[in-house]
Design an enzyme around this catalytic site. Structure first.
Site, PDB file in Angstrom:
ATOM      1  N   LEU A  22      54.679 -74.880  26.401  1.00 28.16           N
ATOM      2  CA  LEU A  22      56.105 -74.868  27.177  1.00 28.16           C
ATOM      3  C   LEU A  22      57.159 -74.366  25.916  1.00 28.16           C
ATOM      4  O   LEU A  22      56.956 -74.721  24.829  1.00 28.16           O
ATOM      5  CB  LEU A  22      56.425 -76.151  27.680  1.00 28.16           C
ATOM      6  CG  LEU A  22      55.314 -76.617  28.710  1.00 28.16           C
ATOM      7  CD1 LEU A  22      55.871 -78.128  29.048  1.00 28.16           C
ATOM      8  CD2 LEU A  22      55.429 -75.825  29.771  1.00 28.16           C
ATOM      9  N   HIS A  26      60.291 -72.099  30.154  1.00 33.01           N
ATOM     10  CA  HIS A  26      59.908 -73.071  30.967  1.00 33.01           C
ATOM     11  C   HIS A  26      60.860 -74.329  31.160  1.00 33.01           C
ATOM     12  O   HIS A  26      61.022 -74.839  32.195  1.00 33.01           O
ATOM     13  CB  HIS A  26      58.351 -73.660  30.505  1.00 33.01           C
ATOM     14  CG  HIS A  26      57.469 -72.885  30.375  1.00 33.01           C
ATOM     15  ND1 HIS A  26      56.725 -72.505  29.149  1.00 33.01           N
ATOM     16  CD2 HIS A  26      56.710 -72.211  31.345  1.00 33.01           C
ATOM     17  CE1 HIS A  26      55.894 -71.750  29.201  1.00 33.01           C
ATOM     18  NE2 HIS A  26      55.622 -71.544  30.620  1.00 33.01           N
ATOM     19  N   GLN A  50      43.030 -66.260  36.644  1.00 41.80           N
ATOM     20  CA  GLN A  50      43.786 -64.980  36.446  1.00 41.80           C
ATOM     21  C   GLN A  50      43.584 -64.049  35.367  1.00 41.80           C
ATOM     22  O   GLN A  50      44.598 -63.376  35.043  1.00 41.80           O
ATOM     23  CB  GLN A  50      45.345 -65.741  36.956  1.00 41.80           C
ATOM     24  CG  GLN A  50      45.711 -66.411  35.785  1.00 41.80           C
ATOM     25  CD  GLN A  50      46.870 -67.174  35.935  1.00 41.80           C
ATOM     26  OE1 GLN A  50      47.253 -68.070  36.694  1.00 41.80           O
ATOM     27  NE2 GLN A  50      48.039 -66.779  35.463  1.00 41.80           N
ATOM     28  N   GLN A 137      62.126 -65.215  36.417  1.00 40.57           N
ATOM     29  CA  GLN A 137      62.151 -63.802  36.781  1.00 40.57           C
ATOM     30  C   GLN A 137      61.281 -63.033  35.612  1.00 40.57           C
ATOM     31  O   GLN A 137      61.143 -62.007  36.042  1.00 40.57           O
ATOM     32  CB  GLN A 137      63.624 -63.600  36.909  1.00 40.57           C
ATOM     33  CG  GLN A 137      64.111 -62.043  37.226  1.00 40.57           C
ATOM     34  CD  GLN A 137      63.544 -61.444  38.090  1.00 40.57           C
ATOM     35  OE1 GLN A 137      63.270 -62.137  39.212  1.00 40.57           O
ATOM     36  NE2 GLN A 137      63.359 -60.273  38.352  1.00 40.57           N
ATOM     37  N   LYS A 138      61.108 -63.729  34.647  1.00 42.00           N
ATOM     38  CA  LYS A 138      60.449 -62.564  33.778  1.00 42.00           C
ATOM     39  C   LYS A 138      59.191 -62.111  34.435  1.00 42.00           C
ATOM     40  O   LYS A 138      58.745 -60.976  33.994  1.00 42.00           O
ATOM     41  CB  LYS A 138      60.045 -63.684  32.632  1.00 42.00           C
ATOM     42  CG  LYS A 138      59.801 -62.624  31.143  1.00 42.00           C
ATOM     43  CD  LYS A 138      58.853 -63.266  30.114  1.00 42.00           C
ATOM     44  CE  LYS A 138      58.027 -62.325  29.804  1.00 42.00           C
ATOM     45  NZ  LYS A 138      56.631 -63.022  30.012  1.00 42.00           N
ATOM     46  N   ASP A 139      58.546 -63.040  34.946  1.00 43.94           N
ATOM     47  CA  ASP A 139      57.408 -62.517  35.737  1.00 43.94           C
ATOM     48  C   ASP A 139      57.690 -62.148  37.199  1.00 43.94           C
ATOM     49  O   ASP A 139      57.315 -62.718  37.882  1.00 43.94           O
ATOM     50  CB  ASP A 139      56.439 -63.810  35.800  1.00 43.94           C
ATOM     51  CG  ASP A 139      55.601 -63.931  34.278  1.00 43.94           C
ATOM     52  OD1 ASP A 139      55.255 -63.157  33.332  1.00 43.94           O
ATOM     53  OD2 ASP A 139      55.845 -65.169  33.963  1.00 43.94           O
ATOM     54  N   VAL A 165      65.004 -66.168  29.804  1.00 43.06           N
ATOM     55  CA  VAL A 165      65.514 -66.623  29.106  1.00 43.06           C
ATOM     56  C   VAL A 165      65.406 -65.707  27.890  1.00 43.06           C
ATOM     57  O   VAL A 165      63.826 -65.279  27.735  1.00 43.06           O
ATOM     58  CB  VAL A 165      65.199 -68.064  28.858  1.00 43.06           C
ATOM     59  CG1 VAL A 165      65.631 -68.647  27.373  1.00 43.06           C
ATOM     60  CG2 VAL A 165      65.329 -69.216  29.720  1.00 43.06           C
ATOM     61  N   SER A 174      58.384 -65.865  25.722  1.00 39.94           N
ATOM     62  CA  SER A 174      56.883 -65.892  26.239  1.00 39.94           C
ATOM     63  C   SER A 174      55.928 -66.828  25.468  1.00 39.94           C
ATOM     64  O   SER A 174      56.212 -66.532  23.945  1.00 39.94           O
ATOM     65  CB  SER A 174      56.427 -64.380  26.421  1.00 39.94           C
ATOM     66  OG  SER A 174      55.148 -64.289  26.514  1.00 39.94           O
TER      67      SER A 174
HETATM   68  O1  PAF Z   1      53.291 -68.090  35.267  1.00 41.37           O
HETATM   69  C1  PAF Z   1      52.375 -68.577  34.870  1.00 41.37           C
HETATM   70  O2  PAF Z   1      52.398 -69.416  34.150  1.00 41.37           O
HETATM   71  C2  PAF Z   1      51.213 -68.814  35.740  1.00 41.37           C
HETATM   72  O3  PAF Z   1      50.916 -67.737  36.332  1.00 41.37           O
HETATM   73  C3  PAF Z   1      51.304 -69.887  36.811  1.00 41.37           C
HETATM   74  C4  PAF Z   1      52.440 -69.353  38.010  1.00 41.37           C
HETATM   75  C5  PAF Z   1      51.649 -71.293  36.480  1.00 41.37           C
HETATM   76  C6  PAF Z   1      49.928 -69.756  37.958  1.00 41.37           C
HETATM   77  O4  PAF Z   1      48.854 -70.078  37.107  1.00 41.37           O
END
Ligand code: PAF
Length: 271
Positions: A22, A26, A50, A137-139, A165, A174
């Site tokens: 974090l 976050h 993922q 919004q970064k993602d 941020v 990040s």
């Molecule tokens: O953005 C992230 O950290 C991840 O893609 C998430 C949304 C927690 C899903 O694993």
């Protein structure tokens, strides 16, 4: 139980899904949740589905104690930290595949990434049962994909997207910035510079996207350490490619610098 009790008492439950490590990005999501909700749940789960082969799943930072400390200090009510075996007890053969929106930008170079993200988010939404979930919004593509998944599958959760941020240098915060040396971090500030240049060009009336992205690429290539993955300007909702600036657009950049893959974006809406 906590969430059920809170909701039965009419209290609003907020949820911040994370992969841990974090940082202030976050924390801004958690703070928004704490401000807007009566009960806040954070999940910490580095989701294996993922990550593609050769990506950073194994070396992704996992500073659990520090993360729990941050959650405590922010006033989080519960932290959900499942193991991969708890999240995927049997071979996973049910996937959430959001079409079209996942074919461009990061989806083009990370096959299966958004399938993993959408699937784990659907599972987490079902497990946690919150009223509202917070994303950054970064993602940008992730946020668009999750909003669409929730709409298409009628998942009863509202999605709130909070602003990116940035460090003082403009670099988007990040977890992957940890992989950079000081020199590489300096080079990485060109990412936001290229996006600012894009905004200035659009605001000054440039409409040809090829002209804008050529300029952005020039800025990024000032640092030989930067390998461009994509520099794209797409429709902010459909994420489809455009030739000319029209309506609300998303300008997005993905680069590799040393061991890190970094992304950033801005939304420009010229009325
Ligand atoms: O953005 C992230 O950290 C991840 O893609 C998430 C949304 C927690 C899903 O694993």
């Amino acid at each position: 139980m906590l969430v059920k009790a809170a909701r039965s008492e009419g209290r609003k439950v907020g949820f911040v899904p994370t992969m841990g490590a974090l940082h202030v990005g976050h924390i801004s999501l958690i703070e928004a949740a704490v401000t807007e909700c009566d009960c806040v749940v954070v999940s910490i789960f580095v989701n294996p589905t993922q990550f593609g082969p050769g990506e950073d799943f194994e070396k992704y930072p996992r500073p659990l104690e520090a993360d729990l400390d941050i959650c405590r200090k922010c006033g989080v009510d519960a932290v959900f930290v499942p193991t991969p075996e708890q999240m995927y007890p049997t071979e996973n053969i049910t996937w959430v595949n959001v079409e079209k929106l996942t074919e461009t930008l990061c989806g083009a170079s990370r096959p299966g990434h958004f399938r993993g993200v959408a699937t784990v988010c659907a599972k987490l939404f079902n497990i946690v049962g919150a009223d509202v979930a917070y994303f950054g919004q970064k993602d940008a593509q992730q946020a668009v994909v999750i909003k669409r998944m929730v709409a298409d599958l009628n998942i009863p959760v509202d999605i709130v997207v909070c602003p990116t941020v940035r460090e003082e240098s403009g670099l988007a915060v990040s977890s992957r910035n940890k992989y950079l040396t000081e020199e590489q971090k300096k080079d990485a500030t060109l990412i936001y510079k290229s996006l600012q240049n894009c905004r200035e060009m659009i605001e000054a009336g440039t409409t040809d996207i090829g002209t804008i992205t050529t300029d952005m690429r020039k800025i990024l290539s000032q640092a030989p350490s930067i390998q461009i993955e994509y520099v794209s300007i797409v429709d902010a909702e459909s994420l489809q490619k455009l030739d000319k600036i029209i309506g609300k657009v998303l300008a997005a950049v993905a680069v590799r610098i040393g061991p890190a893959r970094l992304i950033d974006n801005i939304v420009v809406d010229i009325k």
